[in-house]
Enzyme design. Structure first.
Site, PDB file in Angstrom:
ATOM      1  CB  CYS A  82      -0.914   0.016   1.223  1.00 13.82           C
ATOM      2  SG  CYS A  82      -2.385  -1.015   1.080  1.00 13.82           S
ATOM      3  CG  ASP A 122      -7.399  -5.947  23.605  1.00 14.68           C
ATOM      4  OD1 ASP A 122      -6.727  -6.917  24.003  1.00 14.68           O
ATOM      5  OD2 ASP A 122      -7.300  -4.803  24.090  1.00 14.68           O
ATOM      6  CD  GLU A 154      -5.306   3.754   2.739  1.00 17.29           C
ATOM      7  OE1 GLU A 154      -4.077   3.703   2.575  1.00 17.29           O
ATOM      8  OE2 GLU A 154      -6.119   3.393   1.865  1.00 17.29           O
TER       9      GLU A 154
END
Length: 234
Positions: A151, A203, A189
């Site tokens: 990228c 998480d 993105e």
């Protein structure tokens, strides 16, 4: 005399067929044509055209444009990150025009009812799940070129990440948008933002459950650039 001539003809053809070449279909077609000529010189007329000969010639005809494209370095499959010899490459975007580009992606995190209720009540031990995941998604979009090796490092003009609790399936629905004015798109993105936001939700909640699932990370729409606008059709 006749048998010796035939033996010599077939011996020559076998050598032609067994010769090493990267274009095997072309070699076979040439070998068949050579054998037909030898048979004509022996019997006085060419043999009837076989299915094998026709198939080989068709293969050659089909391969000619592809071989020509490869010789010119063109990509016949439209995979711009693959070079003419199959190696990975970073696309040179310098000839492109700078335009405004936008992309929207989405994702989902399946929490389960117990974890969903804890997030809804803001009772997770690590704190406000949705706020932390939102910031993480924005930060992820800004670091896309560091995570995805081919990228480009592009200047983003805007990143939006929204996370909404969905009581229908006890999930978090994620939508991410990225914008830029430049020579390459911002699809990666936008999808990186949604992915990192989803990982952050996991998480933040993993202490309460290990069965949480991150699903359906996908591009929803893009605008700008040479390929124009695109949107997913359900």
């Amino acid at each position: 005399m006749f048998l010796r001539r035939m033996a010599g003809s077939f011996s020559h053809s076998r050598r032609f067929l067994s010769s090493s070449s990267s274009n095997s279909s072309i070699d076979i077609a040439k070998a068949i044509d050579e054998l037909n000529k030898e048979m004509e010189s022996v019997f006085g007329e060419p043999p009837a055209d076989s299915g094998l000969a026709s198939s080989a010639r068709n293969d050659v005809t089909a391969q000619e444009p592809e071989l020509a494209s490869r010789e010119k370095g063109e990509d016949t499959h439209g995979l711009t990150h693959i070079g003419s010899t199959g190696e990975a490459q970073m696309v040179d975007v310098s000839p492109k025009q700078s335009t405004k580009r936008t992309a929207v992606s989405s994702g989902k995190v399946l929490l389960g009812k117990q974890v969903f209720d804890l997030v809804l009540a803001n009772q997770m031990a690590k704190g406000d799940v949705l706020s932390v995941a939102k910031i993480a998604g924005i930060n992820g979009a800004k670091h896309t070129s560091s995570l995805i090796p081919l990228c480009h490092n592009i200047p983003l003009t805007h990143v939006r990440v929204d996370l909404i609790l969905n009581p229908k399936d006890f999930s978090v629905d994620i939508e991410a948008e990225a914008s830029s004015t430049g020579k390459t798109g911002v699809e990666m993105e936008a999808m990186t933002a949604a992915s990192v936001a989803g990982l952050t939700v996991y998480d933040m909640c993993k202490a309460a459950s290990k069965s949480i699932q991150i699903t359906d990370i996908r591009l929803e729409s893009k605008a700008g650039g040479k390929s124009g606008d695109w949107s997913r059709e359900e």
